[in-house]
Design a protein around this motif. Structure first.
Motif, PDB file in Angstrom:
ATOM      1  N   MET A   1       0.838  -1.200   0.000  1.00  0.00           N
ATOM      2  CA  MET A   1       0.000   0.000   0.000  1.00  0.00           C
ATOM      3  C   MET A   1       0.872   1.248   0.000  1.00  0.00           C
ATOM      4  O   MET A   1       1.884   1.304   0.671  1.00  0.00           O
ATOM      5  CB  MET A   1      -0.929   0.023   1.221  1.00  0.00           C
ATOM      6  N   LYS A   2       0.450   2.236  -0.771  1.00  0.00           N
ATOM      7  CA  LYS A   2       1.145   3.511  -0.846  1.00  0.00           C
ATOM      8  C   LYS A   2       0.378   4.558  -0.029  1.00  0.00           C
ATOM      9  O   LYS A   2      -0.850   4.508   0.081  1.00  0.00           O
ATOM     10  CB  LYS A   2       1.249   3.982  -2.298  1.00  0.00           C
ATOM     11  N   ASN A   3       1.131   5.494   0.526  1.00  0.00           N
ATOM     12  CA  ASN A   3       0.532   6.600   1.284  1.00  0.00           C
ATOM     13  C   ASN A   3       0.366   7.815   0.374  1.00  0.00           C
ATOM     14  O   ASN A   3       1.336   8.271  -0.235  1.00  0.00           O
ATOM     15  CB  ASN A   3       1.412   6.958   2.482  1.00  0.00           C
ATOM     16  N   PHE A   4      -0.850   8.321   0.317  1.00  0.00           N
ATOM     17  CA  PHE A   4      -1.183   9.459  -0.538  1.00  0.00           C
ATOM     18  C   PHE A   4      -1.585  10.675   0.292  1.00  0.00           C
ATOM     19  O   PHE A   4      -2.150  10.548   1.379  1.00  0.00           O
ATOM     20  CB  PHE A   4      -2.372   9.122  -1.443  1.00  0.00           C
ATOM     21  N   ARG A  16     -13.102  11.768  -7.281  1.00  0.00           N
ATOM     22  CA  ARG A  16     -12.645  10.717  -8.190  1.00  0.00           C
ATOM     23  C   ARG A  16     -11.239  10.253  -7.807  1.00  0.00           C
ATOM     24  O   ARG A  16     -10.905   9.075  -7.950  1.00  0.00           O
ATOM     25  CB  ARG A  16     -12.674  11.210  -9.640  1.00  0.00           C
ATOM     26  N   HIS A  17     -10.424  11.179  -7.336  1.00  0.00           N
ATOM     27  CA  HIS A  17      -9.077  10.810  -6.890  1.00  0.00           C
ATOM     28  C   HIS A  17      -9.149  10.036  -5.583  1.00  0.00           C
ATOM     29  O   HIS A  17      -8.434   9.049  -5.398  1.00  0.00           O
ATOM     30  CB  HIS A  17      -8.218  12.064  -6.725  1.00  0.00           C
ATOM     31  N   MET A  18     -10.012  10.469  -4.674  1.00  0.00           N
ATOM     32  CA  MET A  18     -10.180   9.738  -3.414  1.00  0.00           C
ATOM     33  C   MET A  18     -10.637   8.308  -3.686  1.00  0.00           C
ATOM     34  O   MET A  18     -10.133   7.359  -3.076  1.00  0.00           O
ATOM     35  CB  MET A  18     -11.200  10.451  -2.520  1.00  0.00           C
ATOM     36  N   ARG A  19     -11.599   8.171  -4.604  1.00  0.00           N
ATOM     37  CA  ARG A  19     -12.090   6.849  -4.953  1.00  0.00           C
ATOM     38  C   ARG A  19     -10.998   6.008  -5.605  1.00  0.00           C
ATOM     39  O   ARG A  19     -10.851   4.814  -5.308  1.00  0.00           O
ATOM     40  CB  ARG A  19     -13.293   6.988  -5.900  1.00  0.00           C
ATOM     41  N   THR A  24      -7.593   1.362  -5.556  1.00  0.00           N
ATOM     42  CA  THR A  24      -6.317   0.723  -5.887  1.00  0.00           C
ATOM     43  C   THR A  24      -5.622   0.177  -4.641  1.00  0.00           C
ATOM     44  O   THR A  24      -4.463  -0.240  -4.694  1.00  0.00           O
ATOM     45  CB  THR A  24      -5.379   1.709  -6.612  1.00  0.00           C
ATOM     46  N   GLY A  25      -6.342   0.185  -3.504  1.00  0.00           N
ATOM     47  CA  GLY A  25      -5.833  -0.435  -2.292  1.00  0.00           C
ATOM     48  C   GLY A  25      -4.804   0.386  -1.543  1.00  0.00           C
ATOM     49  O   GLY A  25      -3.987  -0.162  -0.795  1.00  0.00           O
ATOM     50  N   ASN A  26      -4.887   1.722  -1.705  1.00  0.00           N
ATOM     51  CA  ASN A  26      -3.918   2.597  -1.057  1.00  0.00           C
ATOM     52  C   ASN A  26      -4.576   3.466   0.005  1.00  0.00           C
ATOM     53  O   ASN A  26      -5.784   3.394   0.230  1.00  0.00           O
ATOM     54  CB  ASN A  26      -3.209   3.432  -2.120  1.00  0.00           C
ATOM     55  N   ILE A  27      -3.778   4.304   0.666  1.00  0.00           N
ATOM     56  CA  ILE A  27      -4.238   5.062   1.828  1.00  0.00           C
ATOM     57  C   ILE A  27      -4.180   6.563   1.555  1.00  0.00           C
ATOM     58  O   ILE A  27      -3.138   7.084   1.147  1.00  0.00           O
ATOM     59  CB  ILE A  27      -3.349   4.753   3.059  1.00  0.00           C
ATOM     60  N   ASP A  73       4.095   8.724  -0.273  1.00  0.00           N
ATOM     61  CA  ASP A  73       4.659   8.250  -1.540  1.00  0.00           C
ATOM     62  C   ASP A  73       4.208   9.132  -2.706  1.00  0.00           C
ATOM     63  O   ASP A  73       4.995   9.411  -3.612  1.00  0.00           O
ATOM     64  CB  ASP A  73       4.224   6.805  -1.796  1.00  0.00           C
ATOM     65  N   TYR A  74       2.937   9.536  -2.677  1.00  0.00           N
ATOM     66  CA  TYR A  74       2.355  10.326  -3.764  1.00  0.00           C
ATOM     67  C   TYR A  74       1.566  11.505  -3.199  1.00  0.00           C
ATOM     68  O   TYR A  74       0.950  11.395  -2.133  1.00  0.00           O
ATOM     69  CB  TYR A  74       1.391   9.491  -4.602  1.00  0.00           C
ATOM     70  N   VAL A  75       1.560  12.594  -3.955  1.00  0.00           N
ATOM     71  CA  VAL A  75       0.642  13.697  -3.694  1.00  0.00           C
ATOM     72  C   VAL A  75      -0.225  13.875  -4.941  1.00  0.00           C
ATOM     73  O   VAL A  75       0.292  14.053  -6.043  1.00  0.00           O
ATOM     74  CB  VAL A  75       1.377  15.013  -3.375  1.00  0.00           C
ATOM     75  N   ALA A  76      -1.535  13.793  -4.765  1.00  0.00           N
ATOM     76  CA  ALA A  76      -2.484  14.032  -5.848  1.00  0.00           C
ATOM     77  C   ALA A  76      -2.914  15.495  -5.797  1.00  0.00           C
ATOM     78  O   ALA A  76      -3.233  16.014  -4.727  1.00  0.00           O
ATOM     79  CB  ALA A  76      -3.692  13.115  -5.704  1.00  0.00           C
ATOM     80  N   ILE A  77      -2.918  16.143  -6.943  1.00  0.00           N
ATOM     81  CA  ILE A  77      -3.191  17.580  -6.992  1.00  0.00           C
ATOM     82  C   ILE A  77      -4.443  17.863  -7.809  1.00  0.00           C
ATOM     83  O   ILE A  77      -4.512  17.566  -9.008  1.00  0.00           O
ATOM     84  CB  ILE A  77      -1.983  18.341  -7.560  1.00  0.00           C
TER      85      ILE A  77
END
Length: 316
Positions: A1-4, A16-19, A24-27, A73-77
């Motif tokens: 699992m990746k941390n977002f 849509r990004h939260m979903r 995809t099984g991440n946090i 691990d990732y930042v969604a913008i």
């Protein structure tokens, strides 16, 4: 699992990004927005931290970085268009890969700057170019690749997405922040046209105001008459009163209506990014350059049948 983490959590596209993060099984570890209307988090990621001040959000991210199990691990913008550049750079320098909504940035000059920061940080920027995953578009791309035609395809692109009076009062109605209607609602369509028909050879604008735009694009394999609008009055009679959005591509007279099939494209985009097949800065360059030219172009009269049919009813 990746941390977002998510920047712009109160925006229209953020759910849509939260979903996609959840599916995809991440946090979703933390989220930020200057507005606090983010109740959607309760149903998708109730344990996520939330901040309304960027400084606190960023400080929290640096604290998480101390422990490899909690580090982001990732930042969604999903922030307003004019803030993408600053938020992308901040996320890269926090040690995170980035997934950013369209338009990635407004100009090729800023794309070059992002490439430089990628090199400095060793992290990557990925753009959501969701139409590249749409089944109808993939089928069209395959058809174009297989067919051997002497003449370029005649293409008509129409995209009408009704918006109320709130639109012009929001950042989206301010061209300094959204970069105008062609960029804000059209950039991923221009990417799709390049994806299917190849390199852009001509770019002409026939009409442009704060609510709609029209023009002509000529690619290696296609001549495209396009029309984009946020005005409900432009919806076809067959759609009015039934749907608020109309997307259509006509290729050599055959219509491919693709208003459906958009629901899960963000999740598909995330799956591809996480699998190492995401679309990065260079993939986005073509559409960024296209809208940059459109914004700088003078409106020219349509000639030689290059105008979209909608031009007949438009008054500058």
């Amino acid at each position: 699992m990746k941390n977002f983490a998510l920047i712009g959590a109160a925006g229209y596209i953020a759910p849509r990004h939260m979903r996609a993060i959840k599916d995809t099984g991440n946090i979703l570890a933390s989220a930020y927005d200057i507005n606090d209307s983010v109740g959607i988090i309760d149903s998708l990621s109730p344990d996520s931290e939330f901040f309304t001040e960027f400084e606190r959000f960023q400080e929290h991210a640096f604290r998480l970085k101390r422990d490899p199990t909690t580090a982001l691990d990732y930042v969604a913008i999903c922030s307003p268009n004019y803030l993408h550049h600053a938020h992308i750079v901040a996320a890269l320098r926090m040690g995170c890969d980035v997934i950013c909504e369209k338009p990635l940035v407004p100009s090729c000059e800023i794309l070059n700057e992002l490439s430089r920061v990628e090199q400095e940080t060793g992290k990557r920027v990925f753009n959501i170019l969701q139409l590249r995953h749409h089944t109808a578009i993939l089928d069209l791309k395959e058809k174009v690749a297989k067919e051997q035609v002497e003449r370029k395809y005649e293409v008509e692109l129409t995209y009408i997405t009704s918006r109320g009076k709130w639109y012009m009062e929001s950042w989206k109605g301010d061209p300094r922040k959204s970069f105008g209607v062609a960029t804000n609602i059209g950039v991923h369509f221009y990417d799709m046209l390049h994806f299917v028909f190849g390199k852009l050879e001509r770019n002409v604008v026939h009409f442009a105001n704060e609510h709609k735009a029209a023009g002509y694009l000529e690619y290696e394999k296609a001549k495209v008459r396009w029309f984009l609008s946020i005005d409900a009055n432009d919806l076809p009679v067959s759609v009015k009163g039934k749907k608020s959005t109309y997307r259509s591509i006509t290729v050599n007279g055959d219509e491919m209506e693709f208003s459906e099939g958009f629901t899960d494209l963000h999740t598909t985009s995330y799956q591809e990014i996480l699998a190492g097949r995401g679309y990065g800065i260079e993939d986005a360059r073509h559409c960024v350059e296209t809208v940059e030219v459109i914004r700088a172009s003078k409106v020219m009269p349509a000639v030689n049948g290059e105008g979209h049919p909608a031009l007949v009813s438009l008054v500058q």
